[in-house]
Design an enzyme around this catalytic site. Structure first.
Site, PDB file in Angstrom:
ATOM      1  N   GLU A 156       0.848  -1.193   0.000  1.00  0.00           N
ATOM      2  CA  GLU A 156       0.000   0.000   0.000  1.00  0.00           C
ATOM      3  C   GLU A 156       0.882   1.242   0.000  1.00  0.00           C
ATOM      4  OE1 GLU A 156      -3.894  -1.728   2.342  1.00  0.00           O
ATOM      5  OE2 GLU A 156      -2.348  -0.719   3.509  1.00  0.00           O
ATOM      6  N   ASP A 179      -4.033  -8.151   6.174  1.00  0.00           N
ATOM      7  CA  ASP A 179      -5.072  -9.061   5.694  1.00  0.00           C
ATOM      8  C   ASP A 179      -4.568 -10.477   5.525  1.00  0.00           C
ATOM      9  OD1 ASP A 179      -7.153  -7.166   5.500  1.00  0.00           O
ATOM     10  OD2 ASP A 179      -6.288  -6.408   3.650  1.00  0.00           O
TER      11      ASP A 179
END
Length: 399
Positions: A152, A168
């Site tokens: 990210e 995640d």
């Protein structure tokens, strides 16, 4: 750093229910800027795998708020309208480097994700609300049997924030880096030699369902380990997995005080927690109650949400993130002054976030984003520079 409010950065609004990771954003610059419209990202394939690699740069255009993707030149393309049921997204893949090779692409001013996959392109879909991200906790997700991962990032007028995330899932390993204006380079996210297999082996050896987080393909390839939040969702972990620790915390602070100093640059800003009637109330220095928390469950702890919701405000959010870190690292019973920022005391209780424990233990620099508020105390795998010359994404071996 903790004095700044954090912004939850998902690759796109309306995405599938991903937990995401928290990145630090600087104050937006009013100057037209030292940071150019795009910067180079050097992708190096040190995986040792012969599979084709596909790279994707998906996110939100910070200038317009539009969701979309960027091509290898850094040109933005808005997603077309989606449908219900979801419709296939345009092919946003970029051919990645072969094993032992590098390829440089350009990344624009985005809040988004850089995905990479081995051997097969990812299947992205569009709904009327935007992009649907892969959700491999769902056995019917079309990406379930693809080996892939993502980083990210945010690039804006104040610089670059780029992370290695396991919030995640823990999957195909990679490291991230940035070259600063002075030519020096900083990187993070690299596993120790043998670290990938060590994480998987440790989870499988941990009693209580933790081995059920590991997902494999029919050919035996280990694809990933799901986060414990998704482990609860899939039934791999029992809902009661943290109850013993949570109950002990609530019992302790019914007769003693938990002191939270959420901002490292504001040591005089303190809040005091006490459990009364099953609720932990926090008061300020004047004795006024500023926020209260119901006793959380495992989902709230692992996800840092629900009963541990952390709004982007100046009081509840900072207290909640501190509690979340303390629960995941199991430091709330050993230290009544939070946050506890010394990793020496993390994960020592038998009831803890074993997923985060084993990932941190196998990182070369000890840093990871194994849960959403792993940045409390700066234990996150994040690089930042206000005037980056180049970013790096290095695909590492699955060993």
């Amino acid at each position: 750093m903790l004095g700044r409010l954090r912004h939850r950065l998902l690759a796109a609004a309306g995405s599938a229910a991903l937990l995401g990771t928290l990145l630090t954003l600087g104050s937006p610059s009013t100057a037209s800027g030292a940071v150019p419209a795009t910067i180079p990202l050097k992708v190096t394939n040190n995986s040792g795998r012969g599979d084709a690699v596909y790279v994707y740069n998906l996110g939100t255009n910070l200038a317009t708020g539009q969701q979309g993707w960027a091509d290898a030149a850094g040109t933005f393309h808005a997603w077309p309208a989606g449908g219900n049921p979801p419709t296939p997204a345009p092919d946003a893949s970029i051919a990645g480097p072969a094993a032992g090779q590098s390829k440089t692409i350009r990344i624009p001013k985005f809040s988004g994700r850089i995905y990479f996959s081995y051997g097969q392109k990812l299947d992205f879909r569009l709904t009327t609300g935007g992009l649907v991200q892969p959700a491999v906790q769902n056995p019917s997700d079309p990406n379930r049997n693809i080996l892939f991962n993502w980083s990210e990032y945010t690039l804006n007028d104040s610089g670059l924030w780029l992370n290695s995330t396991q919030v995640d899932m823990f999957s195909a390993p990679y490291a991230v880096g940035v070259q600063r204006a002075d030519g020096s380079t900083v990187s993070t996210g690299r596993l120790k030699s043998g670290g990938y297999n060590a994480v998987v082996s440790a989870l499988r050896a941990q009693s209580g369902g933790w081995g059920g987080l590991v997902q494999t393909r029919a050919d035996g390839t280990v694809l990933r380990a799901l986060s414990p939040a998704y482990g609860l969702e899939t039934g791999a972990l029992p809902a009661s997995v943290l109850d013993d620790y949570i109950n002990r915390v609530w019992q302790k602070y019914a007769t003693s005080t938990l002191t939270v100093t959420p901002f490292s640059d504001q040591p005089n800003t303190k809040y005091y927690g006490r459990v009364s009637g099953g609720v932990m109330n926090f008061t300020n220095a004047s004795g006024a109650v500023v926020t209260s928390f119901q006793k959380p469950d495992a989902s709230s702890v692992f996800g840092c949400h629900k009963l541990l919701d952390a709004p982007n405000d100046a009081v509840r959010g900072p207290i909640s993130r501190t509690l979340c870190a303390g629960f995941n690292r199991s430091t709330l019973l050993t230290n009544p002054n939070q946050p506890d920022t010394s990793s020496a005391g993390f994960y020592q209780d038998p009831v803890t976030n074993h997923y985060a424990r084993v990932i941190h233990s196998q990182m070369a620099d000890g840093k990871a984003y194994a849960f959403a508020f792993d940045d409390v105390g700066q234990h996150e795998s994040l690089v930042h520079d206000g005037n980056p010359l180049q970013a790096y994404l290095t695909l590492d071996p699955l060993s």
